[in-house]
Design a protein around this motif. Structure first.
Motif, PDB file in Angstrom:
ATOM      1  N   SER A  79       0.810  -1.219   0.069  1.00 21.33           N
ATOM      2  CA  SER A  79       0.098   0.187  -0.067  1.00 21.33           C
ATOM      3  C   SER A  79       0.898   1.317  -0.058  1.00 21.33           C
ATOM      4  O   SER A  79       0.336   2.544  -0.251  1.00 21.33           O
ATOM      5  N   VAL A  80       2.093   1.156   0.318  1.00 21.70           N
ATOM      6  CA  VAL A  80       3.125   2.221   0.083  1.00 21.70           C
ATOM      7  C   VAL A  80       4.307   1.748  -0.752  1.00 21.70           C
ATOM      8  O   VAL A  80       4.608   0.716  -0.959  1.00 21.70           O
ATOM      9  N   ASP A  81       4.927   2.564  -1.507  1.00 20.60           N
ATOM     10  CA  ASP A  81       6.006   2.519  -2.219  1.00 20.60           C
ATOM     11  C   ASP A  81       7.479   2.485  -1.578  1.00 20.60           C
ATOM     12  O   ASP A  81       8.439   1.791  -2.170  1.00 20.60           O
ATOM     13  N   ALA A  82       7.430   3.357  -0.664  1.00 24.72           N
ATOM     14  CA  ALA A  82       8.928   3.549   0.280  1.00 24.72           C
ATOM     15  C   ALA A  82       8.413   3.754   1.503  1.00 24.72           C
ATOM     16  O   ALA A  82       7.318   4.064   2.144  1.00 24.72           O
ATOM     17  N   VAL A  83       9.465   3.495   2.312  1.00 27.02           N
ATOM     18  CA  VAL A  83       9.252   4.229   4.057  1.00 27.02           C
ATOM     19  C   VAL A  83      10.488   4.666   4.391  1.00 27.02           C
ATOM     20  O   VAL A  83      11.551   4.381   4.100  1.00 27.02           O
ATOM     21  N   THR A  84       9.901   5.803   5.220  1.00 23.80           N
ATOM     22  CA  THR A  84      11.038   6.252   6.307  1.00 23.80           C
ATOM     23  C   THR A  84      10.808   5.894   7.423  1.00 23.80           C
ATOM     24  O   THR A  84       9.923   6.062   8.155  1.00 23.80           O
ATOM     25  N   GLY A  85      12.023   4.957   7.626  1.00 27.96           N
ATOM     26  CA  GLY A  85      11.883   3.979   8.986  1.00 27.96           C
ATOM     27  C   GLY A  85      13.247   3.645   9.609  1.00 27.96           C
ATOM     28  O   GLY A  85      14.302   4.080   8.861  1.00 27.96           O
ATOM     29  N   ALA A  86      13.078   2.781  10.549  1.00 34.85           N
ATOM     30  CA  ALA A  86      14.298   2.354  11.174  1.00 34.85           C
ATOM     31  C   ALA A  86      15.203   1.426  10.442  1.00 34.85           C
ATOM     32  O   ALA A  86      14.548   0.568   9.505  1.00 34.85           O
ATOM     33  N   TYR A  87      16.521   1.484  10.340  1.00 35.84           N
ATOM     34  CA  TYR A  87      17.440   0.525   9.727  1.00 35.84           C
ATOM     35  C   TYR A  87      17.242  -0.675   9.979  1.00 35.84           C
ATOM     36  O   TYR A  87      17.210  -1.540   9.346  1.00 35.84           O
ATOM     37  N   GLU A  88      16.817  -0.985  11.259  1.00 32.07           N
ATOM     38  CA  GLU A  88      16.785  -2.398  11.642  1.00 32.07           C
ATOM     39  C   GLU A  88      15.791  -3.301  11.020  1.00 32.07           C
ATOM     40  O   GLU A  88      16.077  -4.437  10.979  1.00 32.07           O
ATOM     41  N   HIS A  89      14.828  -2.809  10.359  1.00 30.50           N
ATOM     42  CA  HIS A  89      13.778  -3.378   9.982  1.00 30.50           C
ATOM     43  C   HIS A  89      14.427  -4.184   8.188  1.00 30.50           C
ATOM     44  O   HIS A  89      14.032  -4.991   7.899  1.00 30.50           O
ATOM     45  N   THR A  90      15.415  -3.431   7.739  1.00 30.95           N
ATOM     46  CA  THR A  90      16.166  -4.291   6.598  1.00 30.95           C
ATOM     47  C   THR A  90      16.824  -5.249   7.199  1.00 30.95           C
ATOM     48  O   THR A  90      16.984  -6.401   6.326  1.00 30.95           O
ATOM     49  N   ILE A  91      17.388  -5.579   8.290  1.00 35.33           N
ATOM     50  CA  ILE A  91      17.789  -6.806   8.679  1.00 35.33           C
ATOM     51  C   ILE A  91      16.830  -7.709   9.302  1.00 35.33           C
ATOM     52  O   ILE A  91      16.786  -9.054   8.899  1.00 35.33           O
ATOM     53  N   ARG A  92      15.697  -7.421   9.914  1.00 33.63           N
ATOM     54  CA  ARG A  92      14.874  -8.487  10.336  1.00 33.63           C
ATOM     55  C   ARG A  92      14.035  -8.941   9.134  1.00 33.63           C
ATOM     56  O   ARG A  92      13.672 -10.119   9.083  1.00 33.63           O
ATOM     57  N   MET A  93      13.798  -8.142   8.190  1.00 26.71           N
ATOM     58  CA  MET A  93      13.213  -8.524   6.897  1.00 26.71           C
ATOM     59  C   MET A  93      14.076  -9.717   5.995  1.00 26.71           C
ATOM     60  O   MET A  93      13.403 -10.456   5.428  1.00 26.71           O
ATOM     61  N   ASN A 221      25.158   3.847  15.863  1.00 25.56           N
ATOM     62  CA  ASN A 221      23.769   2.965  15.639  1.00 25.56           C
ATOM     63  C   ASN A 221      23.032   3.609  14.527  1.00 25.56           C
ATOM     64  O   ASN A 221      22.394   4.496  15.028  1.00 25.56           O
ATOM     65  N   PRO A 222      23.082   3.204  13.397  1.00 25.97           N
ATOM     66  CA  PRO A 222      22.089   3.885  12.317  1.00 25.97           C
ATOM     67  C   PRO A 222      20.578   3.908  12.819  1.00 25.97           C
ATOM     68  O   PRO A 222      20.375   3.077  13.376  1.00 25.97           O
ATOM     69  N   ALA A 223      20.003   4.976  12.608  1.00 29.01           N
ATOM     70  CA  ALA A 223      18.665   4.945  12.911  1.00 29.01           C
ATOM     71  C   ALA A 223      17.555   5.188  11.622  1.00 29.01           C
ATOM     72  O   ALA A 223      17.621   4.291  10.893  1.00 29.01           O
ATOM     73  N   ALA A 224      17.191   6.295  11.344  1.00 29.76           N
ATOM     74  CA  ALA A 224      16.239   6.415  10.191  1.00 29.76           C
ATOM     75  C   ALA A 224      16.703   6.170   9.036  1.00 29.76           C
ATOM     76  O   ALA A 224      17.911   7.071   8.707  1.00 29.76           O
ATOM     77  N   VAL A 225      16.341   5.636   8.019  1.00 29.18           N
ATOM     78  CA  VAL A 225      16.680   5.523   6.721  1.00 29.18           C
ATOM     79  C   VAL A 225      15.545   5.211   5.765  1.00 29.18           C
ATOM     80  O   VAL A 225      14.403   5.555   6.122  1.00 29.18           O
ATOM     81  N   LEU A 226      15.939   5.796   4.374  1.00 33.02           N
ATOM     82  CA  LEU A 226      14.514   5.467   3.563  1.00 33.02           C
ATOM     83  C   LEU A 226      14.958   4.228   3.022  1.00 33.02           C
ATOM     84  O   LEU A 226      15.994   3.959   2.657  1.00 33.02           O
ATOM     85  N   TYR A 227      13.931   3.240   3.212  1.00 30.81           N
ATOM     86  CA  TYR A 227      14.041   1.935   2.711  1.00 30.81           C
ATOM     87  C   TYR A 227      13.079   1.524   1.604  1.00 30.81           C
ATOM     88  O   TYR A 227      11.878   2.118   1.669  1.00 30.81           O
ATOM     89  N   LEU A 228      13.197   0.540   0.919  1.00 35.86           N
ATOM     90  CA  LEU A 228      12.029   0.139  -0.367  1.00 35.86           C
ATOM     91  C   LEU A 228      12.419  -1.103  -0.616  1.00 35.86           C
ATOM     92  O   LEU A 228      13.411  -2.066  -0.411  1.00 35.86           O
ATOM     93  N   LYS A 229      11.391  -1.986  -1.396  1.00 32.91           N
ATOM     94  CA  LYS A 229      11.587  -3.389  -1.670  1.00 32.91           C
ATOM     95  C   LYS A 229      12.630  -3.280  -2.600  1.00 32.91           C
ATOM     96  O   LYS A 229      12.718  -2.469  -3.492  1.00 32.91           O
ATOM     97  N   ASP A 230      13.473  -4.343  -2.872  1.00 34.34           N
ATOM     98  CA  ASP A 230      14.583  -4.520  -3.801  1.00 34.34           C
ATOM     99  C   ASP A 230      13.873  -4.519  -5.008  1.00 34.34           C
ATOM    100  O   ASP A 230      14.501  -4.064  -5.977  1.00 34.34           O
ATOM    101  N   GLU A 231      12.658  -4.967  -5.270  1.00 28.66           N
ATOM    102  CA  GLU A 231      12.027  -5.153  -6.453  1.00 28.66           C
ATOM    103  C   GLU A 231      11.850  -3.832  -7.086  1.00 28.66           C
ATOM    104  O   GLU A 231      11.900  -3.645  -8.268  1.00 28.66           O
ATOM    105  N   PHE A 232      11.253  -2.714  -6.247  1.00 23.46           N
ATOM    106  CA  PHE A 232      11.121  -1.551  -6.586  1.00 23.46           C
ATOM    107  C   PHE A 232      12.276  -0.796  -6.909  1.00 23.46           C
ATOM    108  O   PHE A 232      12.269  -0.004  -8.095  1.00 23.46           O
ATOM    109  N   ILE A 233      13.445  -0.809  -6.360  1.00 22.35           N
ATOM    110  CA  ILE A 233      14.606  -0.284  -6.670  1.00 22.35           C
ATOM    111  C   ILE A 233      15.065  -0.650  -8.158  1.00 22.35           C
ATOM    112  O   ILE A 233      15.442   0.051  -8.942  1.00 22.35           O
ATOM    113  N   GLN A 234      15.099  -2.146  -8.372  1.00 22.96           N
ATOM    114  CA  GLN A 234      15.525  -2.606  -9.669  1.00 22.96           C
ATOM    115  C   GLN A 234      14.674  -2.062 -10.830  1.00 22.96           C
ATOM    116  O   GLN A 234      15.173  -1.577 -11.950  1.00 22.96           O
TER     117      GLN A 234
END
Length: 335
Positions: A79-93, A221-234
């Protein structure tokens, strides 16, 4: 002469092709965030209010959720294309087999603070003493939740012995503490500065400064980042670049901005009813913003170690930290 005209025409066509290639593949975007008024996400508001997204040819609609875990869910759900959120989520996902990648660091320190209601001052000496208590976080599963989990585990306790309650990121979080609905709170400014000013809490852990972050994590300790699905980036590299360009402009602006400049730029609703308080909170948080937009290898490892401290599944998983952050877009920004 004909040859010169032909070359000129080819050059012009090449420039047009380059311009067309540089245009965002997807100009209209939905961006998710969990608590937009928080200073954790200030670069997003600056990019919006200063018109940096529009300058990059983007029309960005921002959907503000109750916490970072909810904006992550929205990205995974589509439902969203990108997220401004915590870097930790990239590790957990990555552990869950749902790859998402950060493309620019916005916060180099978390800026998260663990505060405890004053009446517990004699009882609570470390985070492990929060056993049996109700702890307010922006949303369960968010970075504010992870922060407390880590602190409790580091102090020898078990986070499962405490109750975590989603209180959001604004006036509702302040009210939850003032009404006695929670015993402690893991949140950010301006919420924390408001509670401090009103003498409702004492601080147990503070990651708003470099010194505080090192005391907690042993390093950056990195905090907020802009993260996206790999598929969207490609599929949308030019769109991704445009987003990074806009956020980079916001970081550059913040690097020289004064608290009064920030207060004059953000919506008045961010003040929590007190402009002076807001500027005090901004001053306390200015160290947190990234200077380069790039997460260091040490920072990535620090974030992983934090999660592995309380997440046994993640600690046993094979995580490739190099896949959690792609620095090529930041490096391509025209300085």
């Amino acid at each position: 002469m004909k040859l010169k005209l032909a070359l000129a025409a080819m050059t012009a066509l090449g420039l047009l092709a380059s311009a067309a290639q540089a245009a965002p593949e997807k100009a209209k975007l939905m961006l998710g965030v969990g608590g937009k008024p928080l200073l954790y996400y200030l670069p997003l508001t600056i990019a919006e209010q200063k018109g940096y997204f529009k300058a990059e040819g983007l029309e960005v609609e921002i959907n503000d959720f109750g916490g970072g875990s909810k904006s992550l869910q929205a990205l995974i759900g589509g439902s969203v294309d990108a997220v401004t959120g915590a870097y930790e989520h990239t590790i957990r996902m990555q552990e869950k087999g749902q790859p998402i990648t950060a493309v620019i660091e916005l916060g180099r320190f978390p800026g998260i603070v663990l505060a405890v209601k004053n009446e517990h001052k004699g009882k609570v000496k470390t985070a492990a003493d929060l056993k049996g208590m109700k702890i307010g976080v922006t949303a369960p599963g968010s970075s504010t939740n992870f922060f407390v989990n880590y602190l409790i585990a580091k102090a020898g306790g078990n986070y499962k012995d405490s109750a975590f309650i989603g209180v959001g990121a604004g006036a509702g979080a302040v009210a939850a503490m003032q009404k006695g609905e929670i015993d402690a709170i893991s949140n950010l400014d301006p919420v924390i500065s408001k509670l401090e000013m009103d003498k409702n809490v004492f601080i147990l852990a503070d990651s708003r400064t470099e010194a505080g972050t090192k005391a907690i994590f042993g390093g950056s300790n990195p905090a907020a980042v802009l993260y996206l699905k790999d598929e969207f980036i490609q599929k949308n590299p030019q769109t991704t670049q445009a987003l990074v360009n806009a956020f980079h402009k916001a970081l550059v602006w913040l690097s020289t901005a004064k608290p009064a400049d920030v207060a004059a730029t953000v919506p008045e609703a961010y003040y929590l009813g007190d402009k002076g308080l807001y500027m005090t909170a901004v001053k306390a948080s200015m160290e947190t913003y990234s200077r380069t937009g790039i997460i260091s290898p040490d920072g990535m490892k620090s974030a992983y170690n934090m999660l592995a401290q309380f997440d046994e599944g993640l600690a046993k998983a094979k995580i490739d930290l190099n896949k959690t952050f792609n620095d090529k877009f930041v490096k391509a920004v025209k300085k």
